[in-house]
Structure formats: C-alpha cells, structure tokens
Design a protein around this motif. Structure first.
Motif, PDB file in Angstrom:
ATOM      1  N   ASN A   1       0.866  -1.176   0.000  1.00  9.94           N
ATOM      2  CA  ASN A   1       0.000   0.000   0.000  1.00  9.94           C
ATOM      3  C   ASN A   1       0.904   1.227   0.000  1.00  9.94           C
ATOM      4  OD1 ASN A   1      -2.516  -1.273   0.071  1.00  9.94           O
ATOM      5  ND2 ASN A   1      -2.409  -1.516   2.285  1.00  9.94           N
ATOM      6  N   PHE A   2       0.491   2.247  -0.705  1.00 11.22           N
ATOM      7  CA  PHE A   2       1.277   3.469  -0.815  1.00 11.22           C
ATOM      8  C   PHE A   2       0.426   4.659  -0.399  1.00 11.22           C
ATOM      9  CE2 PHE A   2       3.011   0.448  -3.847  1.00 11.22           C
ATOM     10  CZ  PHE A   2       4.363   0.507  -3.577  1.00 11.22           C
ATOM     11  N   ASP A   3       1.071   5.666   0.198  1.00  7.41           N
ATOM     12  CA  ASP A   3       0.378   6.906   0.528  1.00  7.41           C
ATOM     13  C   ASP A   3       0.157   7.739  -0.721  1.00  7.41           C
ATOM     14  OD1 ASP A   3       0.140   6.550   3.338  1.00  7.41           O
ATOM     15  OD2 ASP A   3       2.249   7.080   3.570  1.00  7.41           O
ATOM     16  N   VAL A   4       1.131   7.716  -1.625  1.00  5.66           N
ATOM     17  CA  VAL A   4       1.092   8.529  -2.837  1.00  5.66           C
ATOM     18  C   VAL A   4       1.558   7.697  -4.019  1.00  5.66           C
ATOM     19  CG1 VAL A   4       1.996  10.610  -3.969  1.00  5.66           C
ATOM     20  CG2 VAL A   4       1.658  10.607  -1.492  1.00  5.66           C
ATOM     21  N   ALA A   5       0.873   7.866  -5.140  1.00  3.05           N
ATOM     22  CA  ALA A   5       1.310   7.263  -6.401  1.00  3.05           C
ATOM     23  C   ALA A   5       1.534   8.398  -7.390  1.00  3.05           C
ATOM     24  CB  ALA A   5       0.262   6.293  -6.931  1.00  3.05           C
ATOM     25  N   LEU A   6       2.763   8.552  -7.859  1.00  3.75           N
ATOM     26  CA  LEU A   6       3.090   9.516  -8.908  1.00  3.75           C
ATOM     27  C   LEU A   6       3.077   8.749 -10.216  1.00  3.75           C
ATOM     28  CD1 LEU A   6       6.136  11.239  -7.191  1.00  3.75           C
ATOM     29  CD2 LEU A   6       3.770  12.029  -7.253  1.00  3.75           C
ATOM     30  N   ILE A   7       2.180   9.114 -11.091  1.00  2.00           N
ATOM     31  CA  ILE A   7       1.928   8.306 -12.278  1.00  2.00           C
ATOM     32  C   ILE A   7       2.110   9.135 -13.540  1.00  2.00           C
ATOM     33  CG2 ILE A   7       0.241   6.837 -13.448  1.00  2.00           C
ATOM     34  CD1 ILE A   7      -1.234   6.789 -10.648  1.00  2.00           C
ATOM     35  N   ASP A   8       2.945   8.670 -14.442  1.00  2.00           N
ATOM     36  CA  ASP A   8       3.102   9.326 -15.734  1.00  2.00           C
ATOM     37  C   ASP A   8       1.913   8.941 -16.605  1.00  2.00           C
ATOM     38  OD1 ASP A   8       3.944  10.321 -18.241  1.00  2.00           O
ATOM     39  OD2 ASP A   8       6.037   9.997 -17.699  1.00  2.00           O
ATOM     40  N   PHE A   9       1.334   9.906 -17.292  1.00  2.00           N
ATOM     41  CA  PHE A   9       0.194   9.631 -18.162  1.00  2.00           C
ATOM     42  C   PHE A   9       0.562   8.631 -19.251  1.00  2.00           C
ATOM     43  CE2 PHE A   9      -2.640  10.553 -21.739  1.00  2.00           C
ATOM     44  CZ  PHE A   9      -3.874  10.405 -21.128  1.00  2.00           C
ATOM     45  N   CYS A  10       1.766   8.783 -19.820  1.00  2.00           N
ATOM     46  CA  CYS A  10       2.203   7.910 -20.919  1.00  2.00           C
ATOM     47  C   CYS A  10       3.283   6.947 -20.434  1.00  2.00           C
ATOM     48  CB  CYS A  10       2.742   8.744 -22.076  1.00  2.00           C
ATOM     49  SG  CYS A  10       1.510   9.740 -22.892  1.00  2.00           S
ATOM     50  N   LEU A  11       2.864   5.807 -19.942  1.00  2.00           N
ATOM     51  CA  LEU A  11       3.804   4.754 -19.577  1.00  2.00           C
ATOM     52  C   LEU A  11       4.148   3.956 -20.826  1.00  2.00           C
ATOM     53  CD1 LEU A  11       2.031   3.608 -16.296  1.00  2.00           C
ATOM     54  CD2 LEU A  11       4.158   4.905 -16.471  1.00  2.00           C
ATOM     55  N   PRO A  12       5.292   3.286 -20.848  1.00  2.00           N
ATOM     56  CA  PRO A  12       5.680   2.552 -22.061  1.00  2.00           C
ATOM     57  C   PRO A  12       4.690   1.471 -22.483  1.00  2.00           C
ATOM     58  CG  PRO A  12       7.533   2.705 -20.546  1.00  2.00           C
ATOM     59  CD  PRO A  12       6.333   3.233 -19.828  1.00  2.00           C
ATOM     60  N   ASP A  13       3.967   0.887 -21.512  1.00  2.00           N
ATOM     61  CA  ASP A  13       3.094  -0.230 -21.851  1.00  2.00           C
ATOM     62  C   ASP A  13       1.605   0.044 -21.632  1.00  2.00           C
ATOM     63  OD1 ASP A  13       3.532  -0.115 -19.110  1.00  2.00           O
ATOM     64  OD2 ASP A  13       3.589  -2.280 -18.840  1.00  2.00           O
ATOM     65  N   MET A  14       1.268   1.239 -21.158  1.00  2.00           N
ATOM     66  CA  MET A  14      -0.147   1.561 -20.961  1.00  2.00           C
ATOM     67  C   MET A  14      -0.319   3.030 -20.616  1.00  2.00           C
ATOM     68  SD  MET A  14      -1.087   0.148 -17.112  1.00  2.00           S
ATOM     69  CE  MET A  14      -0.631  -1.522 -17.466  1.00  2.00           C
ATOM     70  N   GLU A  15      -1.538   3.488 -20.683  1.00  2.00           N
ATOM     71  CA  GLU A  15      -1.868   4.823 -20.198  1.00  2.00           C
ATOM     72  C   GLU A  15      -1.915   4.749 -18.671  1.00  2.00           C
ATOM     73  OE1 GLU A  15      -5.912   7.164 -20.243  1.00  2.00           O
ATOM     74  OE2 GLU A  15      -5.016   7.133 -22.253  1.00  2.00           O
TER      75      GLU A  15
END
Length: 103
Positions: free
Chosen positions: A28-42
């Motif tokens: 479990n994570f407090d924060v997820a920093l997520i790139d909109f354009c990942l190499p294998d998915m949005e």
C-alpha cells in the motif's frame, strides 16, 4: 527520487505499468506519482487497481502533453512536465495533510 528520500519518504519506482501493478499488489502506498504515458499503458489504467487495493492512496498524474480533464478522472492532481521538485513536494505534503484532516 532522492529528494523524496531526503525528506524521509520511502520510495518504490516502477518504469512500466506492469511493474507498477506488481508493486501495487504487494504494498500500500500513501502517494502514487503516475506518468500519463507509460511505455506499456496509459497511466490512468492504474487508477482502478489503486482504488481497489488502497483507496486512500493519493494519485498524482503528470504529463508532458495537454491532457483533457475527462481523461484523468480520479486523479487527485495533474501536473505538467517539467515538474519542479519543490512544487511537487509541496503538493504532496498539502494533499497528505488535507487527507488526514478529512478523516
């Protein structure tokens, strides 16, 4: 990611969506920093899994291109690239503080 570690945060990094899914299944994570354009998915494809496994996790999306708000529904924040580390830390700290107040 060193800036987060200097502030006392534990950091896990995933370069691809599939790797992020594996880590989300184990932790479990407090924060997820997520790139909109990942190499294998949005990056938004991770939102349902985060909501299911850890509904209190803050989801901060970043993107180097213009993203329409309807495409990032469920994100707690959207930031454009490049991201200034101090601004990112300020947003994270503010959102974590507000999340704890709302309990």
């Amino acid at each position: 990611m060193r800036i987060f570690q200097k502030k006392g945060y534990s950091v896990a990094v995933a370069a691809r969506g599939g790797e992020a899914i594996e880590k989300l299944n184990r932790n479990n994570f407090d924060v997820a920093l997520i790139d909109f354009c990942l190499p294998d998915m949005e990056g938004t494809k991770l939102f349902p899994m985060i909501e299911h496994n850890s509904p209190r996790t803050l989801k901060i999306m970043w993107s180097g291109k213009i993203v329409e708000p309807q495409h990032i529904a469920g994100a707690d924040a959207l930031l454009g690239k490049p991201i200034h580390p101090d601004k990112l830390l300020s947003i994270i700290e503010s959102k974590l503080k507000n999340r704890n107040i709302e309990l």
